[in-house]
Enzyme design. Sequence first.
Site: not given
Length: 549
Positions: A47, A214
Amino acid sequence: MRKSISILSLILGTYSALAAGYVSDVWVPDLGNGKYKNPVINADYSDPDVIAVGDDFWLTASSFCNMPGLPVLHSRDLVNWEIVNYAVDTLEPVEYYNSARHGDGVWAPSMRYHDGTYYIYWGDPDHGVYMVKTTDPRGKWDAPVLVKEAKGIIDTCPLWDEDGKAYLVNGWAKSRSGLNALLTVTEMSTDGTRLIGNPVAVYDGLPDGNHTIEGPKFYKRNGYYYIFAPAGSVAAGWQVVLRSKSPYGPYEARTVMAQGNTGINGPHQGGWVDTPAGESWFMHFQDKGVMGRVVHLNPMQWIEDWPVIGVDKDGDGCGDPVSTYRKPKVNEKVERHTPVESDEFDSVELGKQWQWFANYQLPFGFTSPNGYYRLYGHTVSPDFVNMREVPNILTQKFPNDTFTATAKCTVSATVDGQQSGLIVMGLDYCRIAVEKQGQEFVIKQVECRNSNKGKPETSTVIATVPASRGHGEGNRASLDRDIWIRVKVGKGYACTFSYSLDGKKWNACGKEFTAREGHWIGARVGAYAIQPKGPNRGWIDLDWFRISK
């Protein structure tokens, strides 16, 4: 076993010097001909988010329960990266994270530079939204601030607008909130320390087929608000961009990068950055299973105020990720270097590649001026099941799909059952144990399948070897064993172990083991020490740890 370390090398900071010019023996993305290959960081920096401040690029990534947390990496060209710091030394709530909390902790952070200050925000799925800040990313970061106490809020990113207002976008963890594929935006205080409004649902990905949306990143350009967000799952997803004239929407959605006909699965979730030369680039991850989520760099261009990431050969506005490409244009020549992997332990600062599975606590272990790191035994309970409960396993990320890790060390023990060695850690794990039994040491291969499901270990005795030396008398007597331990990770992440008593002759150690990823992270390799309950601690002194082909 002990190396001779000069006072000068300690003063100059041997580790820092090595790290700044470190070049991996197993993966170098800079091809040396003006081009690079992906991944630009072939290790588990999940991420990622990236920013540009002048000629400097800064990157952070998810660290979950691994501590220190929130790695801070620096580059001058987006290709050659160095680990320079961590933004969090102790994760809060402290008591909770003093234990190994696999899969919890720091999820999908965002990094921003605003009004002379660097900020990192993240969502802890069980505790809320946290923020840390500093004016020097290489220096000390402030203690975490709890911006919003909540359960289920994850993947947070701030935006400071031109009118002085500030906002925070976030996703939701279905496992905690029951919500899926929903993004919300909330007004935030201008100092970034608290949320002051009610959340507004700005996008639900399910009606559009963007399930599992997300990891949002918030930007503003040419009067448009943009939310970059991945959808479609970690391993098989794509990159979505939302666009609106208001921070609260309504937002249009467009897929701007997908796997296409490439071998790069699930290319998504990362950060957009502009270089001083005016080029746009996007850094994101690719899920590689055992390797974890490795970092890719892709070119990005703007067409009619929509970004297109990668190479869009058919002109449909959705690019394919690149395997090789020309390097970004920068203002200086950048020598090749990579995140540090090997460690000689010649500094009183522990290498930046190392992390624990919980907050560091005394006495996990200590650096030494004598050229080794001393890792003390963790006392396990009588009903010990497997290593998943041990907080002070000292590990680093897998540095490539294939590599060799070799450690030169000394095991010291006072009571039977004290053991130390090398470990390949994941949901399945395998470790080589050097365990004191009587006046000798037993070398064992210990394996555990499905450690996350509470499965017990199995062990196989490999050899019995004499102690190298003894110290003390009576119940204070201890035995040392000098030993070299090696694991070779081959095709398909097949791990073969070996040991040596002199660093020259190597002995095969047990059967082949196939590495497996951890909980939200890739497999890791490193050292450990455990022991039964007793008055005296055993330990392992790590003389050096080297990564090679």
